[in-house]
Design a protein around this motif. Structure first.
Motif, PDB file in Angstrom:
ATOM      1  N   UNK A  82       0.842  -1.211   0.000  1.00  0.00           N
ATOM      2  CA  UNK A  82       0.000   0.000   0.000  1.00  0.00           C
ATOM      3  C   UNK A  82       0.871   1.253   0.000  1.00  0.00           C
ATOM      4  N   UNK A  83       1.961   1.202   0.777  1.00  0.00           N
ATOM      5  CA  UNK A  83       2.867   2.355   0.834  1.00  0.00           C
ATOM      6  C   UNK A  83       3.430   2.634  -0.555  1.00  0.00           C
ATOM      7  N   UNK A  84       3.842   1.577  -1.257  1.00  0.00           N
ATOM      8  CA  UNK A  84       4.401   1.760  -2.596  1.00  0.00           C
ATOM      9  C   UNK A  84       3.370   2.360  -3.556  1.00  0.00           C
ATOM     10  N   UNK A 122      11.253   7.958 -12.260  1.00  0.00           N
ATOM     11  CA  UNK A 122      11.396   7.847 -10.805  1.00  0.00           C
ATOM     12  C   UNK A 122      11.465   6.393 -10.394  1.00  0.00           C
ATOM     13  N   UNK A 123      12.172   6.146  -9.284  1.00  0.00           N
ATOM     14  CA  UNK A 123      12.196   4.808  -8.686  1.00  0.00           C
ATOM     15  C   UNK A 123      11.832   4.951  -7.208  1.00  0.00           C
ATOM     16  N   UNK A 134       1.623  12.667  -9.210  1.00  0.00           N
ATOM     17  CA  UNK A 134       0.886  13.917  -9.016  1.00  0.00           C
ATOM     18  C   UNK A 134       1.761  15.099  -8.642  1.00  0.00           C
ATOM     19  N   UNK A 135       2.922  14.836  -7.992  1.00  0.00           N
ATOM     20  CA  UNK A 135       3.696  15.965  -7.488  1.00  0.00           C
ATOM     21  C   UNK A 135       5.206  15.827  -7.679  1.00  0.00           C
ATOM     22  N   UNK A 183       2.998   6.052  -2.730  1.00  0.00           N
ATOM     23  CA  UNK A 183       4.138   6.863  -3.161  1.00  0.00           C
ATOM     24  C   UNK A 183       4.156   6.984  -4.689  1.00  0.00           C
ATOM     25  N   UNK A 184       3.727   5.921  -5.369  1.00  0.00           N
ATOM     26  CA  UNK A 184       3.637   5.980  -6.827  1.00  0.00           C
ATOM     27  C   UNK A 184       2.672   7.097  -7.260  1.00  0.00           C
TER      28      UNK A 184
END
Lengths: 80, 80
Positions: free
Chosen positions: A53-55, A74-75, A64-65, A58-59
């Motif tokens: 869920x965290x990944x 991005x990784x 979005x930002x 963050x994705x």
């Protein structure tokens, strides 16, 4: 959980900061630098405790930002 | 050899970019972000082929140009 995000310019996109580093290292006497590229490194401290869920969260943040996906890649690394 | 350098602000040093990310993520609806810190990520392509020498060279580069060691920490990863 902690998330580490690297945002880097895509290949072929001009990187003026990287070029400035290259030239300045050269003029400081470091002759062996073939290329320098500069990106961003963002550390996030998240309340979420589930890695998947965290990944996903963050994705979404990257899209979005944090990253301009037209010119940047991005990784994401998630740590316990 | 390739070198990856992370330059991050030391703990306790105010990070306005990180604060801006925190606030903006909050206003975009991401509620679970406890802290955000932003650093720099620099990729160098070096002519040097010996890993130890490359690391020593990049360490010098960090001290002389890439990091402000008064307020910033840096880490170096050397890859073949």
């Amino acid at each position: 959980m902690k998330a580490k995000v690297h945002v880097t310019l895509k290949n072929g996109v001009l990187d003026p900061q990287g070029k400035a580093i290259e030239h300045t290292l050269g003029s400081l006497g470091f002759k062996g630098v073939k290329q320098a590229r500069q990106g961003k490194f963002i550390e996030l401290d998240l309340a979420e405790t589930d890695a998947d869920k965290a990944r996903a969260q963050v994705d979404e943040m990257c899209k979005k930002l944090l990253a301009n996906t037209v010119i940047e890649n991005y990784t994401i690394d998630i740590e316990g």
